[in-house]
Design an enzyme around this catalytic site. Structure first.
Site, mmCIF file in Angstrom:
data_model
loop_
_atom_site.group_PDB
_atom_site.id
_atom_site.type_symbol
_atom_site.label_atom_id
_atom_site.label_comp_id
_atom_site.label_asym_id
_atom_site.label_seq_id
_atom_site.Cartn_x
_atom_site.Cartn_y
_atom_site.Cartn_z
ATOM 1 N N LYS A 57 3.727 30.343 2.841
ATOM 2 C CA LYS A 57 2.854 29.916 1.747
ATOM 3 C C LYS A 57 1.388 29.956 2.162
ATOM 4 O O LYS A 57 0.538 30.472 1.437
ATOM 5 C CB LYS A 57 3.240 28.507 1.276
ATOM 6 C CG LYS A 57 4.666 28.424 0.783
ATOM 7 C CD LYS A 57 4.916 27.215 -0.088
ATOM 8 C CE LYS A 57 4.331 27.387 -1.451
ATOM 9 N NZ LYS A 57 5.071 28.306 -2.302
ATOM 10 N N HIS B 226 0.841 -1.200 0.000
ATOM 11 C CA HIS B 226 0.000 0.000 0.000
ATOM 12 C C HIS B 226 0.880 1.256 0.000
ATOM 13 O O HIS B 226 0.697 2.160 -0.812
ATOM 14 C CB HIS B 226 -0.935 0.000 1.209
ATOM 15 C CG HIS B 226 -1.527 1.347 1.514
ATOM 16 N ND1 HIS B 226 -2.489 1.920 0.718
ATOM 17 C CD2 HIS B 226 -1.274 2.253 2.490
ATOM 18 C CE1 HIS B 226 -2.816 3.110 1.209
ATOM 19 N NE2 HIS B 226 -2.076 3.348 2.290
ATOM 20 N N TRP C 143 6.882 0.296 4.046
ATOM 21 C CA TRP C 143 7.380 0.966 2.841
ATOM 22 C C TRP C 143 8.764 1.546 3.075
ATOM 23 O O TRP C 143 9.471 1.885 2.127
ATOM 24 C CB TRP C 143 6.414 2.056 2.372
ATOM 25 C CG TRP C 143 6.622 3.408 2.973
ATOM 26 C CD1 TRP C 143 6.131 3.845 4.167
ATOM 27 C CD2 TRP C 143 7.379 4.490 2.436
ATOM 28 N NE1 TRP C 143 6.541 5.135 4.394
ATOM 29 C CE2 TRP C 143 7.312 5.554 3.354
ATOM 30 C CE3 TRP C 143 8.114 4.683 1.259
ATOM 31 C CZ2 TRP C 143 7.950 6.776 3.142
ATOM 32 C CZ3 TRP C 143 8.747 5.916 1.066
ATOM 33 C CH2 TRP C 143 8.657 6.932 1.994
ATOM 34 N N HIS D 103 13.242 12.083 3.192
ATOM 35 C CA HIS D 103 12.639 13.354 3.540
ATOM 36 C C HIS D 103 12.459 14.278 2.331
ATOM 37 O O HIS D 103 11.376 14.805 2.128
ATOM 38 C CB HIS D 103 13.289 14.055 4.725
ATOM 39 C CG HIS D 103 12.294 15.004 5.304
ATOM 40 N ND1 HIS D 103 11.270 14.592 6.102
ATOM 41 C CD2 HIS D 103 12.071 16.303 5.051
ATOM 42 C CE1 HIS D 103 10.472 15.617 6.347
ATOM 43 N NE2 HIS D 103 10.939 16.668 5.720
ATOM 44 N N GLU E 157 11.974 13.248 -0.448
ATOM 45 C CA GLU E 157 10.899 12.559 -1.164
ATOM 46 C C GLU E 157 9.520 13.056 -0.728
ATOM 47 O O GLU E 157 8.638 13.251 -1.557
ATOM 48 C CB GLU E 157 11.020 11.045 -0.944
ATOM 49 C CG GLU E 157 9.808 10.224 -1.323
ATOM 50 C CD GLU E 157 9.565 10.140 -2.814
ATOM 51 O OE1 GLU E 157 10.513 10.426 -3.574
ATOM 52 O OE2 GLU E 157 8.445 9.790 -3.201
ATOM 53 N N HIS F 135 15.006 13.388 11.759
ATOM 54 C CA HIS F 135 13.855 13.533 12.654
ATOM 55 C C HIS F 135 12.905 12.346 12.521
ATOM 56 O O HIS F 135 11.981 12.219 13.303
ATOM 57 C CB HIS F 135 13.118 14.869 12.424
ATOM 58 C CG HIS F 135 12.455 15.009 11.092
ATOM 59 N ND1 HIS F 135 12.348 16.202 10.439
ATOM 60 C CD2 HIS F 135 11.862 14.104 10.285
ATOM 61 C CE1 HIS F 135 11.704 16.032 9.302
ATOM 62 N NE2 HIS F 135 11.409 14.769 9.178
ATOM 63 N N HIS F 136 13.154 11.478 11.529
ATOM 64 C CA HIS F 136 12.353 10.254 11.421
ATOM 65 C C HIS F 136 12.877 9.180 12.362
ATOM 66 O O HIS F 136 12.309 8.103 12.438
ATOM 67 C CB HIS F 136 12.388 9.719 9.993
ATOM 68 C CG HIS F 136 11.746 10.641 9.009
ATOM 69 N ND1 HIS F 136 10.419 10.553 8.652
ATOM 70 C CD2 HIS F 136 12.242 11.690 8.316
ATOM 71 C CE1 HIS F 136 10.129 11.506 7.777
ATOM 72 N NE2 HIS F 136 11.213 12.207 7.555
ATOM 73 N N TYR G 288 8.771 15.948 0.263
ATOM 74 C CA TYR G 288 8.552 17.270 -0.332
ATOM 75 C C TYR G 288 8.355 17.174 -1.831
ATOM 76 O O TYR G 288 7.662 18.014 -2.428
ATOM 77 C CB TYR G 288 9.695 18.219 0.018
ATOM 78 C CG TYR G 288 9.715 18.535 1.493
ATOM 79 C CD1 TYR G 288 8.549 18.418 2.232
ATOM 80 C CD2 TYR G 288 10.857 18.935 2.147
ATOM 81 C CE1 TYR G 288 8.532 18.674 3.581
ATOM 82 C CE2 TYR G 288 10.847 19.200 3.507
ATOM 83 C CZ TYR G 288 9.678 19.067 4.221
ATOM 84 O OH TYR G 288 9.657 19.324 5.557
ATOM 85 N N THR H 263 6.793 27.356 5.106
ATOM 86 C CA THR H 263 5.474 26.766 4.880
ATOM 87 C C THR H 263 4.394 27.731 5.350
ATOM 88 O O THR H 263 3.367 27.911 4.687
ATOM 89 C CB THR H 263 5.350 25.424 5.621
ATOM 90 O OG1 THR H 263 6.522 24.655 5.352
ATOM 91 C CG2 THR H 263 4.148 24.655 5.145
ATOM 92 N N SER I 227 -1.733 27.230 -5.671
ATOM 93 C CA SER I 227 -1.541 28.658 -5.944
ATOM 94 C C SER I 227 -2.329 29.083 -7.171
ATOM 95 O O SER I 227 -2.988 30.138 -7.169
ATOM 96 C CB SER I 227 -0.060 28.964 -6.158
ATOM 97 O OG SER I 227 0.697 28.549 -5.049
ATOM 98 N N ARG J 68 1.717 1.588 15.371
ATOM 99 C CA ARG J 68 1.365 1.386 13.963
ATOM 100 C C ARG J 68 1.874 0.021 13.502
ATOM 101 O O ARG J 68 2.683 -0.613 14.171
ATOM 102 C CB ARG J 68 1.957 2.508 13.104
ATOM 103 C CG ARG J 68 3.450 2.606 13.146
ATOM 104 C CD ARG J 68 3.964 3.905 12.522
ATOM 105 N NE ARG J 68 4.014 3.807 11.063
ATOM 106 C CZ ARG J 68 4.867 4.492 10.293
ATOM 107 N NH1 ARG J 68 5.742 5.325 10.839
ATOM 108 N NH2 ARG J 68 4.855 4.367 8.994
ATOM 109 N N ASP K 251 6.877 21.053 -26.882
ATOM 110 C CA ASP K 251 6.772 19.736 -26.269
ATOM 111 C C ASP K 251 7.790 19.684 -25.146
ATOM 112 O O ASP K 251 8.422 20.694 -24.839
ATOM 113 C CB ASP K 251 7.056 18.618 -27.298
ATOM 114 C CG ASP K 251 6.380 17.304 -26.907
ATOM 115 O OD1 ASP K 251 6.758 16.748 -25.875
ATOM 116 O OD2 ASP K 251 5.469 16.852 -27.636
ATOM 117 N N SER L 125 13.337 5.708 -14.022
ATOM 118 C CA SER L 125 12.226 6.425 -14.640
ATOM 119 C C SER L 125 12.105 7.838 -14.067
ATOM 120 O O SER L 125 11.977 8.818 -14.803
ATOM 121 C CB SER L 125 10.936 5.635 -14.409
ATOM 122 O OG SER L 125 9.827 6.477 -14.444
ATOM 123 N N SER L 126 12.180 7.938 -12.730
ATOM 124 C CA SER L 126 12.055 9.252 -12.094
ATOM 125 C C SER L 126 13.183 10.185 -12.506
ATOM 126 O O SER L 126 12.959 11.373 -12.734
ATOM 127 C CB SER L 126 12.103 9.128 -10.575
ATOM 128 O OG SER L 126 10.927 8.615 -10.096
#
Lengths: 305, 527
Positions: free
Chosen positions: B333, B78, B143, B255, B257, B304-305, B259, B330, B270, B452, B107, B171-172
């Protein structure tokens, strides 16, 4: 092509072929490693079809260029594209260098009971638990924390052997060779820009030769490590970082060597490249300078300190 | 000469090819954008079904529906599918559709590589999903695939998982290189960097983050592969390595990732807020600088994770303060979006509804992010459902809502038809209620101590888990309505004008709806 100045091919079969080859490649590689039936056959088919696709894809791009379909703007796209691709390669090596710095500065000292987190291990040992007692914080780590129970123990590392053995130390020669090859590839570039194909071919030939010698010496170095030093991929963290960093670097040298050889062949057999128009070669030479810089980092962090 | 160059003879052929070949061989950014978006939706449904398996099992305490082993596989897939298969490809699809039109380019800069970037993905996810049918089952380590769960104790299919991550990464990287090159090299004359639409800015920064961190992920899974099969000891302390090293490398990727999954959303919101407020966006340049600051800070907050894993105190403090610093850009924004709406003549069409929900609920997720950023408090929150609630608030009513908002906002441009406003509003309200009923209670059970990743839980958590599961099914099934609305819009509906929305700004609104197959083959004139 759609009317504007910027060349956009209407459609192409190469990407889907490349994607399916990649699929076969990873299914085959996974199957081979996991030992399933036909894994290696699929791997082989994927490999061949990938190479074939890439060959024809690049050939098409070259022919489009010769047919004058591209513009200065398209060339700029290739320039940007190559630069960012090299940046992604830098970050790939950063992961392995990061691992090296982490184990040397944190993991190994802590495992030896030093520093803030080493206190925890000392505490466990003080309670009488045999928690890798006797492991010392040294680099290179020759004896692993488990005293070589699950890993082979080398009796010698690849690090700087002292001034008296300087001359027979292969990494030094490899450094000289690779640095020289960066200079020769630059001379080839200067030759091309001055309009001398002969200079270009000769200096580029030298560069490819140096690349092959480098790879040969790396192979000798690996043989030495395995046969005489007992240093293997499974010699604990030193063997892991040593072989993964030098191995990936060697693989990139191999790729760079293929790129440069391709450019040499294009010049020798097809008279490709002009004094003012030779980005294919420039891209390959950028890549070559990049593997050179990685080697300097390797020489410093893996071999010397 | 024409024989050597592919399709050179098609010089004057402007429409798409017919049939399957169009989609397999296409180099058109709009086709590829469409492929990405449909692929993403398919993955969203597959990942969603897995989420419903999880929520069905958690409906009541005790084991009812699946085995714990299978539960772990669902949990893992998931997460992987939603992150790499649903959210990221959706944003790439939007970038494909919108970036060239927004900057007046014919293009993407490298159209064939663009096709390759897309077509790797279905193969990569086929490899990943096929692991469900392998001996020992699919990956079951979450994950984040922490070592040693993903190395010493991993199922054999992990090999295939590793290779699928490798090709997703390829690919990315190719997709991001394409985006950067397009933005840097293909802007119509007059569109300077500080005149670019914010979605384009957001994607420029996102693509840079992707190129910087996807190779690090490739390095991490390569080390796993070597540890599992070739005897290295990167993540094994017995050989002098460290499982914590894995976490450092993973989160150095991970991290930025997260963002990557929110910056394009900032761009989308926006555009929508300024359009439906009928005002120019407040604080354009501060928006750009805020995104740049967030991107740069994202490289120095990863640990921080892992506050509870064991780090020197100085590191814990550094990562805590660096993380809290991100709240500043943030906040800029959020302030600017609200200031844009201030005294605007606002209407609440479906994209605006989703955008408003985004602002409120993403901010809520941001606040719970501040809570988990505080080291001593995080020792309590770590690995509880509070964290699950936090990142689902920023990802579902954050990223996913922004994607839905974008679909409603731009689908008239893509299809030439207006979507059904009444059904769209129904979809919004069902999703909005579903999301909050699902994830808000998870804050409570998390703070109360429910860990979790377990298929079972203690009795005192039963009520809120039941509520959460009901919400999940409501949210999940409302997405079938979304599919229906999209299909209905593709089939027909009220014709859209070029401008589509009153006062809409941007080059994409100057071309007719549906956008012609090729737009801006000659760069437009910009004043």
């Amino acid at each position: 092509m759609s009317g504007g100045n910027y060349y956009i091919p209407d459609s192409s079969r190469y990407p889907i072929f490349a994607a399916s080859s990649l699929f076969l490649l990873v299914m085959g590689a996974g199957g081979t490693i996991n030992g399933t039936d036909n894994g290696s056959t699929i791997l082989y088919i994927g490999f061949v079809s990938m190479l074939t696709t890439l060959f024809f894809w690049f050939r098409t791009v070259v022919k489009e260029h010769l047919a004058g379909l591209d513009s200065a703007q398209l060339k700029k796209s290739y320039v940007f594209g190559m630069a960012w691709f090299i940046f992604s390669e830098v970050m790939f090596f950063a992961a392995f260098f990061g691992a090296l710095f982490y184990v040397r500065n944190f993991a190994v000292p802590w495992l030896a009971g030093e520093g803030e987190k080493g206190l925890a291990i000392e505490f466990v040992r003080d309670m009488g638990v045999d928690f890798w007692n006797g492991f010392q914080n040294t680099w290179p780590v020759l004896t692993t924390p488990d005293q070589g129970a699950a890993y082979t123990t080398p009796h010698k590392s690849m690090s700087f052997p002292g001034w008296s053995h300087l001359v027979e130390w292969l990494p030094l020669w490899n450094t000289i060779i690779l640095l020289s090859s960066s200079v020769t590839v630059h001379f080839a570039h200067l030759g091309l820009k001055s309009g001398s194909r002969k200079k270009f071919n000769v200096w580029l030939g030298f560069t490819v030769g140096l690349a092959i010698i480098f790879l040969g010496l790396q192979a000798a170095e690996y043989y030495e490590a395995y046969a005489h030093y007992g240093l293997k991929l499974n010699s604990g963290i030193y063997g892991s970082t040593f072989f993964m960093l030098t191995g990936f670097h060697g693989f990139h040298v191999f790729l760079g060597c293929i790129m440069l050889s391709t450019m040499l062949a294009r010049s020798v057999f097809f008279n490709h490249f002009e004094a003012h128009d030779h980005f294919g070669f420039e891209a390959a030479s950028w890549y070559w300078h990049f593997v050179d810089v990685v080697w300097v980092m390797l020489f410093f962090f893996v071999y010397i300190i | 000469m024409s024989a050597v160059v592919e399709n050179h003879h098609d010089d004057h052929h402007h429409g798409p090819a017919k049939g399957l070949k169009r989609w397999l061989y296409t180099t058109n950014h709009k086709d590829i954008g469409t492929l990405y978006l449909w692929f993403s939706f398919a993955m969203f449904l597959i990942g969603g079904v897995m989420a419903l398996v999880i929520r069905a099992e958690l409906f009541q305490p005790g084991m009812q529906i699946v085995e714990p082993e299978f539960y772990n596989q669902m949990l893992t897939l998931h997460g992987l599918i939603m992150v790499f298969g649903a959210v990221m490809p959706a944003f790439v699809g939007l970038a494909n559709w919108l970036v060239p039109m927004m900057i007046g380019a014919p293009d993407m800069a490298l159209p064939r590589m663009n096709n390759l970037s897309f077509w790797i993905l279905p193969f990569a996810f086929f490899v990943l999903l096929s692991s469900l049918f392998m001996d020992g089952g699919a990956p079951n380590f979450g994950w984040t695939f922490y070592a040693p769960l993903s190395t010493t104790y991993a199922p054999p299919s992990t090999t295939f998982f590793i290779f699928s991550v490798h090709i997703m990464g390829a690919s990315s990287i190719m997709g991001s290189i394409n985006v950067i090159v397009t933005i840097m090299n293909m802007r119509a004359p007059g569109i300077t960097l500080m005149k670019m639409p914010l979605f384009v800015w957001a994607w420029l920064i996102t693509a840079y983050l992707l190129i910087a961190v996807m190779p690090v992920l490739a390095g991490a899974v390569t080390m796993m592969l070597m540890d599992i099969h070739f005897g290295t000891s990167f993540f094994n302390a017995a050989g002098g390595g460290d499982p914590v090293l894995f976490q450092h490398i993973f989160w150095f990727f991970g991290h930025p990732e997260v963002y990557i999954m929110i910056l394009p959303a900032f761009g989308i919101v926006s555009h929508i807020v300024e359009t439906f407020s009928r005002k120019q966006l407040f604080g354009y340049s501060s928006m750009v600088w805020a995104m740049l600051s967030i991107a740069i800070l994202s490289f120095v907050v990863w640990a921080h994770h892992m506050f509870t894993v064991g780090m020197p105190l100085a590191a814990e403090l550094f990562f805590m303060w660096a993380t809290m610093l991100i709240a500043v850009p943030t906040g800029v924004k959020v302030f600017n979006w609200v200031a844009t709406m201030f005294k605007g003549s606002i209407t609440f069409e479906v994209p605006m509804l989703f955008a408003c929900a985004f602002i409120v609920l993403f901010t809520l997720g941001g606040f719970s992010g501040l809570m988990v950023a505080i080291v001593p408090a995080d020792f309590q929150y770590h690995d509880t459902y509070f964290v699950v609630a936090h990142f689902h608030y920023v990802l579902v009513p954050g990223s996913v809502f922004s994607i839905m908002a974008a679909v409603y906002f731009w689908i008239p441009k893509w299809t030439g038809n207006m979507y059904d406003e009444r059904l769209g509003r129904l979809h919004f309200w069902l999703s909005f209620i579903g999301v909050n009923v699902t994830f808000f209670p998870q804050h409570f059970i998390g703070l109360a101590g429910m860990p979790r990743r377990y298929p079972d839980y203690a009795l005192q958590f039963a009520d809120w888990n039941m509520v959460s599961s009901v919400g999940a099914f409501l949210f999940g099934f409302s997405q079938i309505l979304f599919l229906f609305i999209v299909l209905k819009t593709v089939m027909g509906g009220k014709k859209a004008t070029s401008e589509v929305w009153e006062g809409a700004r941007g080059l994409e609104w100057t071309v007719e709806s549906p956008a012609p197959y090729h737009t801006f083959t000659v760069p437009p004139k910009i004043n």
